[in-house]
Write a protein that holds these residues in place. Structure first.
Motif, PDB file in Angstrom:
ATOM      1  N   GLU A 177      -7.151  -9.814  12.622  1.00 13.09           N
ATOM      2  CA  GLU A 177      -7.647  -8.904  11.611  1.00 13.09           C
ATOM      3  C   GLU A 177      -9.146  -9.090  11.520  1.00 13.09           C
ATOM      4  N   PRO A 178      -9.886  -8.104  11.016  1.00  7.93           N
ATOM      5  CA  PRO A 178     -11.318  -8.303  10.878  1.00  7.93           C
ATOM      6  C   PRO A 178     -11.596  -9.593  10.133  1.00  7.93           C
ATOM      7  N   GLY A 179     -12.417 -10.420  10.687  1.00 10.74           N
ATOM      8  CA  GLY A 179     -12.737 -11.699  10.065  1.00 10.74           C
ATOM      9  C   GLY A 179     -13.137 -12.691  11.124  1.00 10.74           C
ATOM     10  N   ASN A 180     -14.056 -13.591  10.817  1.00 18.16           N
ATOM     11  CA  ASN A 180     -14.493 -14.539  11.816  1.00 18.16           C
ATOM     12  C   ASN A 180     -14.735 -15.894  11.207  1.00 18.16           C
ATOM     13  N   ALA A 181     -13.699 -16.702  11.165  1.00 21.08           N
ATOM     14  CA  ALA A 181     -13.864 -18.059  10.662  1.00 21.08           C
ATOM     15  C   ALA A 181     -14.918 -18.770  11.489  1.00 21.08           C
ATOM     16  N   GLU A 182     -15.743 -19.566  10.836  1.00 19.74           N
ATOM     17  CA  GLU A 182     -16.780 -20.297  11.540  1.00 19.74           C
ATOM     18  C   GLU A 182     -16.148 -21.508  12.196  1.00 19.74           C
ATOM     19  N   GLU A 183     -15.906 -21.428  13.492  1.00 22.23           N
ATOM     20  CA  GLU A 183     -15.206 -22.508  14.154  1.00 22.23           C
ATOM     21  C   GLU A 183     -16.155 -23.614  14.565  1.00 22.23           C
ATOM     22  N   PRO A 184     -15.629 -24.816  14.872  1.00 19.47           N
ATOM     23  CA  PRO A 184     -16.472 -25.931  15.282  1.00 19.47           C
ATOM     24  C   PRO A 184     -17.253 -25.612  16.540  1.00 19.47           C
ATOM     25  N   ALA A 185     -18.282 -26.399  16.783  1.00 17.07           N
ATOM     26  CA  ALA A 185     -19.199 -26.102  17.879  1.00 17.07           C
ATOM     27  C   ALA A 185     -18.507 -26.055  19.225  1.00 17.07           C
ATOM     28  N   GLY A 186     -17.407 -26.774  19.389  1.00 12.42           N
ATOM     29  CA  GLY A 186     -16.708 -26.773  20.661  1.00 12.42           C
ATOM     30  C   GLY A 186     -16.126 -25.433  21.011  1.00 12.42           C
ATOM     31  N   GLY A 187     -15.835 -24.625  20.017  1.00 14.90           N
ATOM     32  CA  GLY A 187     -15.310 -23.296  20.255  1.00 14.90           C
ATOM     33  C   GLY A 187     -13.852 -23.302  20.633  1.00 14.90           C
ATOM     34  N   CYS A 188     -13.334 -22.131  20.876  1.00 10.60           N
ATOM     35  CA  CYS A 188     -11.944 -21.990  21.287  1.00 10.60           C
ATOM     36  C   CYS A 188     -11.929 -21.130  22.527  1.00 10.60           C
ATOM     37  N   CYS A 189     -11.142 -21.499  23.491  1.00 10.88           N
ATOM     38  CA  CYS A 189     -11.125 -20.720  24.714  1.00 10.88           C
ATOM     39  C   CYS A 189     -10.607 -19.329  24.439  1.00 10.88           C
ATOM     40  N   ALA A 190     -11.315 -18.333  24.914  1.00  9.64           N
ATOM     41  CA  ALA A 190     -10.978 -16.948  24.614  1.00  9.64           C
ATOM     42  C   ALA A 190      -9.844 -16.473  25.495  1.00  9.64           C
ATOM     43  N   THR A 191      -8.722 -16.183  24.887  1.00  5.96           N
ATOM     44  CA  THR A 191      -7.583 -15.656  25.614  1.00  5.96           C
ATOM     45  C   THR A 191      -7.420 -14.190  25.277  1.00  5.96           C
ATOM     46  N   PRO A 192      -6.723 -13.425  26.093  1.00  6.26           N
ATOM     47  CA  PRO A 192      -6.621 -11.999  25.861  1.00  6.26           C
ATOM     48  C   PRO A 192      -5.955 -11.702  24.530  1.00  6.26           C
ATOM     49  N   THR A 193      -6.517 -10.806  23.764  1.00  6.56           N
ATOM     50  CA  THR A 193      -5.901 -10.424  22.515  1.00  6.56           C
ATOM     51  C   THR A 193      -5.388  -9.001  22.591  1.00  6.56           C
ATOM     52  N   THR A 194      -4.396  -8.699  21.757  1.00 10.39           N
ATOM     53  CA  THR A 194      -3.981  -7.319  21.619  1.00 10.39           C
ATOM     54  C   THR A 194      -4.308  -6.822  20.233  1.00 10.39           C
ATOM     55  N   LEU A 195      -4.808  -7.731  19.400  1.00  7.43           N
ATOM     56  CA  LEU A 195      -5.162  -7.315  18.055  1.00  7.43           C
ATOM     57  C   LEU A 195      -6.589  -7.739  17.779  1.00  7.43           C
TER      58      LEU A 195
ATOM     59  N   GLY B 156       0.802  -1.217   0.000  1.00  4.35           N
ATOM     60  CA  GLY B 156       0.000   0.000   0.000  1.00  4.35           C
ATOM     61  C   GLY B 156       0.832   1.262   0.000  1.00  4.35           C
ATOM     62  N   PRO B 157       0.165   2.428  -0.037  1.00  4.74           N
ATOM     63  CA  PRO B 157       0.867   3.712  -0.114  1.00  4.74           C
ATOM     64  C   PRO B 157       1.335   4.257   1.228  1.00  4.74           C
ATOM     65  N   SER B 158       1.009   3.571   2.313  1.00  6.69           N
ATOM     66  CA  SER B 158       1.401   4.038   3.643  1.00  6.69           C
ATOM     67  C   SER B 158       1.482   2.838   4.564  1.00  6.69           C
ATOM     68  N   ALA B 159       1.947   3.082   5.772  1.00  5.70           N
ATOM     69  CA  ALA B 159       2.002   1.992   6.749  1.00  5.70           C
ATOM     70  C   ALA B 159       0.588   1.549   7.104  1.00  5.70           C
ATOM     71  N   ALA B 160       0.464   0.279   7.481  1.00  6.58           N
ATOM     72  CA  ALA B 160      -0.787  -0.267   8.006  1.00  6.58           C
ATOM     73  C   ALA B 160      -1.961  -0.093   7.045  1.00  6.58           C
ATOM     74  N   THR B 161      -1.725  -0.399   5.785  1.00  8.54           N
ATOM     75  CA  THR B 161      -2.794  -0.260   4.796  1.00  8.54           C
ATOM     76  C   THR B 161      -4.007  -1.096   5.166  1.00  8.54           C
ATOM     77  N   ALA B 162      -3.796  -2.318   5.603  1.00  6.30           N
ATOM     78  CA  ALA B 162      -4.926  -3.175   5.976  1.00  6.30           C
ATOM     79  C   ALA B 162      -5.670  -2.610   7.178  1.00  6.30           C
ATOM     80  N   VAL B 163      -4.934  -2.142   8.185  1.00  5.78           N
ATOM     81  CA  VAL B 163      -5.575  -1.565   9.368  1.00  5.78           C
ATOM     82  C   VAL B 163      -6.436  -0.370   8.982  1.00  5.78           C
ATOM     83  N   ARG B 164      -5.966   0.421   8.055  1.00  5.89           N
ATOM     84  CA  ARG B 164      -6.736   1.584   7.609  1.00  5.89           C
ATOM     85  C   ARG B 164      -8.037   1.164   6.928  1.00  5.89           C
ATOM     86  N   GLY B 165      -8.075  -0.089   6.459  1.00  7.34           N
ATOM     87  CA  GLY B 165      -9.296  -0.595   5.847  1.00  7.34           C
ATOM     88  C   GLY B 165     -10.427  -0.775   6.839  1.00  7.34           C
TER      89      GLY B 165
END
Length: 448
Positions: A423-441, A40-49
């Motif tokens: 990044e923005p996006g939410n894969a459809e995970e199996p019914a068991g789920g994934c334990c939610a741990t702290p995120t920084t992103l 992209g033309p600047s830093a963090a082009t995806a984040v700017r999206g």
């Protein structure tokens, strides 16, 4: 081959997002020379999206220590540690200043089109490990260049490759021809043109994670102001106790509140949930609308627009001449995949990891950040920062530091639900789920 063996050559970092810039800062800290190539033309082009989206995490959790050291001499001061930045805040107040400090070490409008061993295609064994890397790129003007590198760190993320609507992982029949009615991003309803697209209309939201929650919440707010606005929420599985995340029990309050907003949108009638619906086809009607058809034959009433939020996936095309060791399901490094596989991961943390888990048969090449997680929806940014710290140490020849874990992640105790994404996006995970741990992103639409 380590960067120290070819000290006159730079370490190429693909992508000037949060993890790519952190990688550059860590390399500088180690006395190595990075060259960051940003499409992209600047830093963090995806984040700017997704500049309009607020992160789940605070400023204290979204900056890398080595990056802060580079910024300190400029007078940069980290914003209020307890505040939650938007994507736009993050890009303008931290990522772009960091790129500016790196100066000529960052090149913009430079799209990487291929990576290979110099003079060796992926078949050739002879002398392979002694050769540097040839990185091919295309400039904004269409010029082609080749850069020789001692190592390659791919932090290009997954933002550019959203997953399609089809439940098989392929586009649904008719999905491409109906492209004018379909978006793969959470809409910015503060934009008048975008708002007009959804106001007073029926919109299908396909997905079950944080991105879908955000879209549902925003459309519910719009429905309160614009009559006729309604969302049809399409889920591939049913609604259970963990569908809306941890709620008030979530140790990331912003994430828990978002799930509750999505739940309220359904309970208050601003959104209708359709469960167990696996999209097989998209049909256009004579009134300029589209109808979704499931693999069990169900056909929904037509909608005006569709927002597809079924996750993101890595673009591996420019790495076709590199010998990667990837898990056949997740497209993540083979040693990392068991730690992040949503098919088997339930409660517990995704453990910090580094160069050992991220290495490939091709020595000197690393996929980091969200791209290292392939299709898994559990990436944590602090984990990404730890990844590049370890890799920089290894490239500098400090194996002890590379193997040392310098990050501890506490558990939230919230299991199931939407999953975690960098990044923005939410894969459809199996019914068991994934334990939610702290995120920084972890972003409120769902890396980098």
């Amino acid at each position: 081959m380590s960067a120290s063996n070819n000290g006159h050559l730079p370490v190429v970092v693909v992508g000037a997002g949060p993890i790519g810039l952190a990688a550059a800062a860590r390399l500088v800290e180690r006395g190595l020379e990075p060259l960051v190539l940003e499409a992209g033309p600047s830093a963090a082009t995806a984040v700017r999206g997704w500049a309009h989206v607020r992160l789940f995490s605070t400023w204290a959790e979204v900056t890398d220590p080595a990056a802060e050291k580079l910024l300190a001499p400029t007078g940069w001061v980290r914003p209020d540690a307890a505040a939650y930045p938007t994507g736009g805040d993050w890009a303008e107040r931290y990522l772009q200043p960091l790129a500016d400090v790196l100066g000529d070490r960052v090149r913009y409008d430079a799209t990487v089109t291929g990576v290979a061993r110099a003079g060796r295609d992926r078949i050739v064994d002879s002398g392979r490990e002694d050769q540097p890397f040839a990185v091919h790129l295309r400039t904004a003007e269409g010029h082609e260049e080749r850069i020789t590198a001692s190592a390659v760190i791919d932090a290009s993320g997954t933002w550019s490759t959203p997953s399609p609507m089809g439940a098989s992982g392929l586009p649904a029949l008719g999905e491409k021809s109906a492209a004018g009615h379909i978006s793969y991003r959470v809409p910015n309803l503060d934009d008048p043109a975008v708002r007009a697209r959804y106001a007073g209309r029926r919109t299908a939201v396909v997905g079950s994670g944080a991105s879908a929650f955000t879209a549902l919440a925003h459309l519910a707010d719009l429905a309160k102001q614009e009559a006729g606005t309604h969302a049809v929420w399409i889920l591939r599985r049913g609604i259970g106790a963990g569908t809306y995340g941890g709620g008030e029990a979530d140790e990331l309050p912003a994430r828990g509140a978002l799930g509750l907003r999505a739940k309220a949108a359904v309970e208050e009638g601003y959104a209708s949930a359709v469960t167990g619906f696996r999209t097989e086809a998209v049909e256009r009607d004579g009134d300029g609308r589209v109808a979704l058809v499931a693999d069990d034959g169900r056909r929904l009433d037509p909608v005006d627009e569709v927002i597809v939020l079924t996750g993101l996936r890595p673009d591996l095309s420019f790495l076709s001449e590199i010998r990667l060791g990837l898990d056949e399901r997740l497209q993540a490094p083979t040693a990392l995949a068991p730690l992040i596989d949503p098919n088997v991961h339930s409660c517990g943390t995704v453990y910090p990891h580094g160069v050992k888990e991220l290495s490939h048969p091709e020595q000197g090449v690393y996929l980091v950040g969200m791209k290292s997680y392939g299709r898994a929806p559990t990436f944590l940014a602090m984990t990404g920062y730890e990844q590049v710290r370890s890799i920089a140490a290894a490239l500098a020849g400090d194996q002890e530091a590379a193997e040392r874990v310098e990050l501890t992640l506490p558990e939230t105790g919230v299991c199931g639900g939407a999953g975690l994404f960098d990044e923005p996006g939410n894969a459809e995970e199996p019914a068991g789920g994934c334990c939610a741990t702290p995120t920084t992103l972890q972003i409120r639409t769902g890396g980098c």
